[in-house]
Design an enzyme around this catalytic site. Structure first.
Site, PDB file in Angstrom:
ATOM      1  N   HIS A 286      -4.054  -5.136  -0.633  1.00 18.28           N
ATOM      2  CA  HIS A 286      -3.675  -5.533   0.824  1.00 18.28           C
ATOM      3  C   HIS A 286      -3.696  -6.914   0.893  1.00 18.28           C
ATOM      4  O   HIS A 286      -4.747  -7.519   0.889  1.00 18.28           O
ATOM      5  CB  HIS A 286      -4.454  -4.990   1.826  1.00 18.28           C
TER       6      HIS A 286
ATOM      7  N   GLU B 106      -2.812  -9.219   2.490  1.00 18.76           N
ATOM      8  CA  GLU B 106      -2.814  -9.771   3.850  1.00 18.76           C
ATOM      9  C   GLU B 106      -4.436  -9.703   4.310  1.00 18.76           C
ATOM     10  O   GLU B 106      -5.216 -10.254   5.292  1.00 18.76           O
ATOM     11  CB  GLU B 106      -2.217  -8.971   5.185  1.00 18.76           C
TER      12      GLU B 106
ATOM     13  N   CYS C 142       0.699  -1.027  -0.012  1.00 19.32           N
ATOM     14  CA  CYS C 142      -0.057   0.182   0.062  1.00 19.32           C
ATOM     15  C   CYS C 142       0.809   1.323  -0.050  1.00 19.32           C
ATOM     16  O   CYS C 142       1.785   1.452  -1.066  1.00 19.32           O
ATOM     17  CB  CYS C 142      -0.818  -0.107   1.081  1.00 19.32           C
TER      18      CYS C 142
END
Lengths: 253, 198
Positions: free
Chosen positions: B179, B181, B79
């Protein structure tokens, strides 16, 4: 390549439990927010929202633990709202594993809270939750508190414009007129709010049948939040997405 | 050992949990020696570009990242952690970046911002990160992006209002605008791909 329209289940939690509107046959413990979060993650939810409706500090203290356990097991974005009063509250929730934090009443009482959160953590973590109903304010929509029971006299559109100028990543627009009716989203309010803000809009309140979702997108919503229709298994997230795809809306499947 | 650089920005626990899901333990640390010695270094980042850069510099991250690149040790920016690898960020007053990739990071030309949600990434066919993930959806939250191709790099693209760089890979440096994750199973696969490349 198109941004998908999001479908977001919302869980009301208090004291570490899902507190209302859940009737699941196929989970061992449907009152466990973590288990439900996992279920929804696997069922295709694009995000999850926890609304903490705890009445006491003792109950509230369990929320951080639930957020932490959920974030360990569910790898989609998690928004947590309810009772957030300070930037410190936001910090605790983010550290526990929340990705975004919903702010409502505390920001109405003290709008500077929005600046404080946005300056410290970035606009993108802040979801402005607006509970609005028809009222005698200039736009015809009034901001309420206490789940729609208390009018504030504040014009909903003025509040949204004020708040977004301070730093808001998204707006969760809850129609207090449509909420609980199962008669569909408040299309008039969605369309009018879409006209006054450039941040993504999550529509909430009123979803009752599969055909209710696409019109909210047509009115200008970017994401669709619903609770009871998913918790009572009236239909599944996949069915909502199939319906949206049939209407030509991009969804993640 | 994989280190997640804790310089005061980013949801570090999300990143470390996502690595754990793929079977890889991480160390979340601000210790520069540990970060330098790690097999792979994760540089997260959320919030404003200038704030991220200032926090990174204050934590000694600028030198750390340059040293790792000089010794060909892998890093991945996530990011705003990706955005600061570019020359310059035009957010509010603007701020110089690390200049690893030539180009600027500027606001997306879209009616509704931030760009929040799941969007398709068309992967560079040669990409290691996206092996088995040629055209999948990942979770984005941002208003700014790099929009020009980077020479001698593998570039993967997304579109929101206009095309922008979803990921860049060049030598030891990888960077993703989304992202991983938070991107469910496809995000976990991308993380696993990166770890395998170390």
């Amino acid at each position: 390549m198109t941004l998908s329209k999001r479908v977001i289940p919302c869980l009301d939690v208090a004291g570490g439990r899902v507190v209302k509107g859940v009737n699941f046959q196929n989970l061992i413990d449907a009152g466990d927010p973590v288990e439900l979060a996992k279920y929804y993650g696997e069922a295709g939810a694009d995000e999850l929202t926890f609304l903490d409706i705890s009445a006491s500090v003792e109950e509230r203290s369990t929320t951080l633990e639930i957020v932490s356990r959920t974030a360990e097991q569910v790898f989609i974005p998690l928004t947590v709202g309810g009772g957030v009063r300070t930037a410190q509250d936001v910090d605790q929730l983010l550290r526990a594993g929340a990705d975004k934090v919903g702010v409502n009443t505390a920001a109405i009482n003290r709008p500077e809270l929005i600046n404080e959160i946005a300056d410290r953590f970035g606009d993108q973590v802040l979801v402005l939750s607006v509970d609005a109903r028809r009222g005698k304010t200039p736009s015809g929509f009034e901001v309420t508190t206490h789940g729609g029971r208390t009018g504030t006299g504040i014009d909903a559109f003025e509040w949204i414009i004020n708040a977004t100028s301070r730093g808001v990543g998204e707006i969760l627009l809850n129609s207090m007129d449509a909420d609980g009716t199962r008669n569909g989203y408040d299309l008039e309010m969605i369309a009018k709010v879409r006209g006054v803000t450039h941040v993504p809009l999550i529509a909430s309140g009123g979803a009752g049948k599969l055909a209710d979702f696409a019109p909210a997108l047509a009115a200008g919503a970017d994401a669709l939040l619903a609770a009871s229709v998913f918790h009572f298994q009236t239909f599944t997230i996949s069915q909502v997405k199939a319906q949206l795809a049939n209407q030509g809306y991009p969804v993640r499947r | 050992m994989i280190a997640i650089f804790d310089y005061g920005s980013g949801n570090l626990r999300s990143a470390s949990r996502a690595f754990a899901l793929t079977g890889h333990e991480t160390v979340v640390t601000s210790d520069l020696a540990v970060c330098l010695a790690s097999d792979g270094l994760v540089v997260p980042g959320v919030g404003a570009y200038s704030a991220c850069m200032e926090q990174l510099i204050n934590a000694g991250g600028e030198v750390l990242i340059q040293e790792r690149i000089a010794s060909e040790k892998p890093i991945i920016g996530i990011c705003v952690g990706m955005q600061i690898f570019f020359t310059h960020g035009i957010e509010k007053a603007g701020h110089a970046g690390l200049g690893i990739f030539d180009g600027e990071v500027s606001q997306l030309d879209a009616k509704i911002l931030p760009h929040i949600g799941w969007n398709n990434v068309v992967a560079d066919p040669a990409s290691k990160l996206f092996r088995g993930l040629a055209n999948e959806q990942f979770y984005f939250v941002h208003s700014y992006a790099a929009k020009r191709a980077i020479p001698d790099s593998m570039t993967s693209w997304c579109e929101y209002g206009e095309p922008f760089l979803a990921a860049v890979e060049r030598g030891p440096v990888s960077a993703v605008q989304f992202h991983p994750e938070k991107s469910g199973a496809v995000g976990a696969k991308l993380i696993a791909n990166w770890v395998e490349s170390l």
